[in-house]
Design an enzyme around this catalytic site. Sequence first.
Site, PDB file in Angstrom:
ATOM      1  CB  SER A 135      42.869  -9.215  -7.628  1.00 30.70           C
ATOM      2  OG  SER A 135      42.361 -10.360  -8.307  1.00 30.70           O
TER       3      SER A 135
ATOM      4  CB  SER B 275      28.348 -17.313  -9.070  1.00 34.57           C
ATOM      5  OG  SER B 275      27.633 -16.377  -9.850  1.00 34.57           O
TER       6      SER B 275
ATOM      7  CE1 TYR C 198      32.256 -17.804 -12.567  1.00 33.21           C
ATOM      8  CE2 TYR C 198      29.979 -17.095 -12.840  1.00 33.21           C
ATOM      9  CZ  TYR C 198      31.156 -17.107 -12.115  1.00 33.21           C
ATOM     10  OH  TYR C 198      31.223 -16.417 -10.921  1.00 33.21           O
TER      11      TYR C 198
ATOM     12  CE  LYS D 119      32.016 -19.733  -9.840  1.00 33.86           C
ATOM     13  NZ  LYS D 119      33.078 -19.730  -8.807  1.00 33.86           N
TER      14      LYS D 119
ATOM     15  CB  THR E 126      35.890  -7.953  -8.547  1.00 25.93           C
ATOM     16  OG1 THR E 126      35.132  -8.802  -9.425  1.00 25.93           O
ATOM     17  CG2 THR E 126      35.297  -7.999  -7.142  1.00 25.93           C
TER      18      THR E 126
END
Length: 263
Positions: free
Chosen positions: A15, A140, A153, A157, A188
């Site tokens: 996806s 990111s 997160y 990253k 997304t």
Amino acid sequence: MSFNNKVIWITGASSGIGEALTVALANQSSLSLIISARNETALNAIKERLPLVQIAVLPFDLLDYQNAPAVVEKAISFFGKVDILINNGGISQRSLIAETDFNVDRRIMDVDYFGTIALTKALLPHFIKNQSGHYVTVTSLMGKFGAPYRSGYCAAKHALHGYFDVLRMEHEKDGIEVTLVCPGFVQTNVAINALTADGSPQAKNSESTENGMELSEFIPKMIRAIEQKKFEVYIAKNEILGVYLKRFLPKYLHKLVVKSKVR
């Protein structure tokens, strides 16, 4: 760089960025694709939509990183080699530090960091043997600066940037390239699937993601960065400014982000 006769392995391909990248590359010149994600049904559906290119489906859960050597061996067996590994699989977060169960922090680090480097390390001997190889790792903008509700997160990253910068230095002599791709907000399901404080998915989109860059604009820029073997590329709208503010005016960026109440 031409993708002709290349074997490209994409994780997180079921996806979002991974799926859109798979479709875009399938329309390129003669190449072969290996697509990985947890959802084998979705991967097979993508393969069926793209009958004009060689695609091998290789289901893999990044949490199962102890099995990475066997997965890499399987990947190489499909076409006899892997030229480019696109580390795209991962999961995001939307929860405050004080409210987040430690197991959520651990899961994010396991998926986004340890799963990625386990696959990378398992493939490294193949790249060294061939004296050629290209790691493309999707991090990111959060790998360059932080924002509330994304502590684990951001940490994962940031860690990827440190790891792949060193890998590039240590293996330049082996003809191995590293490209770090840093998206901003992209349209997304990343926010929908993001983990909340107890580890459950947020199950709803965010305004920032809904207003983010469309995949039709993002993917060509990402492909161009891979072709040009960029060290690091930032692909975003106005939030890209945060990279430069972090470098030159970190206190101002702090105030700006806090004031924005980003979710």
